[in-house]
Design a protein around this motif. Structure first.
Motif, PDB file in Angstrom:
ATOM      1  N   ALA A 172       4.805  -3.832   4.381  1.00  0.00           N
ATOM      2  CA  ALA A 172       4.432  -2.646   5.154  1.00  0.00           C
ATOM      3  C   ALA A 172       4.927  -1.367   4.492  1.00  0.00           C
ATOM      4  O   ALA A 172       4.194  -0.370   4.405  1.00  0.00           O
ATOM      5  CB  ALA A 172       4.983  -2.766   6.571  1.00  0.00           C
ATOM      6  N   LEU A 173       6.169  -1.354   4.028  1.00  0.00           N
ATOM      7  CA  LEU A 173       6.702  -0.114   3.455  1.00  0.00           C
ATOM      8  C   LEU A 173       6.001   0.255   2.154  1.00  0.00           C
ATOM      9  O   LEU A 173       5.988   1.427   1.761  1.00  0.00           O
ATOM     10  CB  LEU A 173       8.214  -0.216   3.270  1.00  0.00           C
ATOM     11  CG  LEU A 173       8.790  -1.244   2.282  1.00  0.00           C
ATOM     12  CD1 LEU A 173       8.824  -0.716   0.867  1.00  0.00           C
ATOM     13  CD2 LEU A 173      10.204  -1.643   2.723  1.00  0.00           C
ATOM     14  N   GLU A 174       5.399  -0.736   1.488  1.00  0.00           N
ATOM     15  CA  GLU A 174       4.697  -0.443   0.244  1.00  0.00           C
ATOM     16  C   GLU A 174       3.453   0.410   0.469  1.00  0.00           C
ATOM     17  O   GLU A 174       2.971   1.064  -0.457  1.00  0.00           O
ATOM     18  CB  GLU A 174       4.311  -1.744  -0.457  1.00  0.00           C
ATOM     19  CG  GLU A 174       5.509  -2.504  -1.021  1.00  0.00           C
ATOM     20  CD  GLU A 174       5.113  -3.835  -1.643  1.00  0.00           C
ATOM     21  OE1 GLU A 174       3.897  -4.116  -1.706  1.00  0.00           O
ATOM     22  OE2 GLU A 174       6.014  -4.582  -2.056  1.00  0.00           O
ATOM     23  N   PHE A 175       2.930   0.425   1.693  1.00  0.00           N
ATOM     24  CA  PHE A 175       1.726   1.204   1.960  1.00  0.00           C
ATOM     25  C   PHE A 175       1.950   2.699   1.748  1.00  0.00           C
ATOM     26  O   PHE A 175       1.015   3.427   1.412  1.00  0.00           O
ATOM     27  CB  PHE A 175       1.234   0.961   3.393  1.00  0.00           C
ATOM     28  CG  PHE A 175       0.422  -0.287   3.542  1.00  0.00           C
ATOM     29  CD1 PHE A 175      -0.919  -0.312   3.195  1.00  0.00           C
ATOM     30  CD2 PHE A 175       0.999  -1.444   4.031  1.00  0.00           C
ATOM     31  CE1 PHE A 175      -1.675  -1.468   3.325  1.00  0.00           C
ATOM     32  CE2 PHE A 175       0.251  -2.607   4.171  1.00  0.00           C
ATOM     33  CZ  PHE A 175      -1.085  -2.622   3.813  1.00  0.00           C
ATOM     34  N   PHE A 176       3.183   3.182   1.956  1.00  0.00           N
ATOM     35  CA  PHE A 176       3.417   4.609   1.723  1.00  0.00           C
ATOM     36  C   PHE A 176       4.359   4.874   0.556  1.00  0.00           C
ATOM     37  O   PHE A 176       4.283   5.936  -0.066  1.00  0.00           O
ATOM     38  CB  PHE A 176       3.918   5.319   2.989  1.00  0.00           C
ATOM     39  CG  PHE A 176       4.943   4.570   3.783  1.00  0.00           C
ATOM     40  CD1 PHE A 176       6.273   4.657   3.485  1.00  0.00           C
ATOM     41  CD2 PHE A 176       4.557   3.763   4.850  1.00  0.00           C
ATOM     42  CE1 PHE A 176       7.230   3.974   4.220  1.00  0.00           C
ATOM     43  CE2 PHE A 176       5.501   3.071   5.596  1.00  0.00           C
ATOM     44  CZ  PHE A 176       6.841   3.185   5.276  1.00  0.00           C
ATOM     45  N   VAL A 177       5.218   3.923   0.195  1.00  0.00           N
ATOM     46  CA  VAL A 177       6.142   4.141  -0.914  1.00  0.00           C
ATOM     47  C   VAL A 177       5.442   3.962  -2.263  1.00  0.00           C
ATOM     48  O   VAL A 177       5.571   4.795  -3.171  1.00  0.00           O
ATOM     49  CB  VAL A 177       7.350   3.194  -0.804  1.00  0.00           C
ATOM     50  CG1 VAL A 177       8.217   3.291  -2.052  1.00  0.00           C
ATOM     51  CG2 VAL A 177       8.173   3.517   0.429  1.00  0.00           C
ATOM     52  N   SER A 178       4.696   2.879  -2.411  1.00  0.00           N
ATOM     53  CA  SER A 178       4.083   2.563  -3.709  1.00  0.00           C
ATOM     54  C   SER A 178       3.046   3.590  -4.163  1.00  0.00           C
ATOM     55  O   SER A 178       3.046   3.990  -5.335  1.00  0.00           O
ATOM     56  CB  SER A 178       3.464   1.165  -3.669  1.00  0.00           C
ATOM     57  OG  SER A 178       4.462   0.188  -3.473  1.00  0.00           O
ATOM     58  N   PRO A 179       2.146   4.061  -3.295  1.00  0.00           N
ATOM     59  CA  PRO A 179       1.192   5.082  -3.768  1.00  0.00           C
ATOM     60  C   PRO A 179       1.869   6.362  -4.240  1.00  0.00           C
ATOM     61  O   PRO A 179       1.441   6.972  -5.222  1.00  0.00           O
ATOM     62  CB  PRO A 179       0.320   5.338  -2.527  1.00  0.00           C
ATOM     63  CG  PRO A 179       0.434   4.097  -1.720  1.00  0.00           C
ATOM     64  CD  PRO A 179       1.841   3.622  -1.924  1.00  0.00           C
TER      65      PRO A 179
END
Length: 210
Positions: A172-179
């Motif tokens: 879930a956190l990758e949806f805003f951290v990774s981009p």
């Protein structure tokens, strides 16, 4: 060592701390001015006013020096913001998950746009791609602690019933951290408050019509 009567013995701990801080400042300054490839142990030592042997006594490579200096810089930023030196940082929980995530991502935008942070963090990220040991240390000491903060905040939202109970928090956190990380590292577009706010909205509400 023999000292003269009435004179205190030299404070070697204080002298070592001064040298260490001078080395931190020299390493960060050189990376900003000359770039990572042109930054050398010799250059750091000369700029800090210490011998090379002093640096090699504490660190094994310029990557080690820069990583520790960057961690210290981040800790100083937290202290400047009003946190105690050893106080663990956490994403504030106001009860509004979207607002909390947007606030911390806006702070991240500010940090990534600050030349003091941008040059060394880019250098470490790039070096970590080609040097496995640097990559592991960069991940363990810099990335993982930050990601854990997001996971902790999402877990609190999960416990409050604000997000699905079956949510995989790390995905879930990758949806805003990774981009954000990809856009910043690869220069694929500008990073701004508007951009990170939109990332949070997309992550929390999805792409389907509301």
């Amino acid at each position: 060592m023999v000292t003269q009567p009435g004179k205190p013995a030299p404070d070697t701990a204080r002298r070592s701390e001064r040298s260490r801080r001078a080395i931190y400042e020299a390493a960060l300054a050189l990376v900003v001015e000359a770039g990572y490839p042109k930054t050398t142990i010799e250059g750091i030592a000369a700029r800090a006013g210490v011998g090379k042997q002093t640096i090699y006594r504490w660190w094994g490579s310029k990557a080690d020096v820069l990583l520790e200096a960057f961690l210290d810089l981040g800790g100083q930023a937290v202290r400047d913001a009003g946190a105690a030196e050893h106080e663990p940082y956490a994403i504030p929980d106001t009860g509004d998950l979207a607002a909390d995530l947007k606030a911390v991502l806006r702070a991240t935008v500010d940090q990534l746009s600050d030349p003091r942070f941008e040059a060394p963090s880019r250098a470490l990220a790039a070096e970590g791609v080609v040097d496995e040991q640097v990559g592991r240390e960069f991940t363990a000491k810099l990335l993982e602690p930050s990601l854990q903060l997001y996971a902790d905040r999402l877990r609190a939202a999960q416990e409050a019933g604000q997000v699905r109970a079956d949510l995989d928090l790390r995905i879930a956190l990758e949806f805003f951290v990774s981009p954000l990380a990809q856009r910043w590292l690869q220069h694929t577009g500008p990073i701004s408050y508007e951009y990170t706010d939109t990332l949070v909205d997309y992550a929390l509400h999805g792409l389907a019509p509301r």
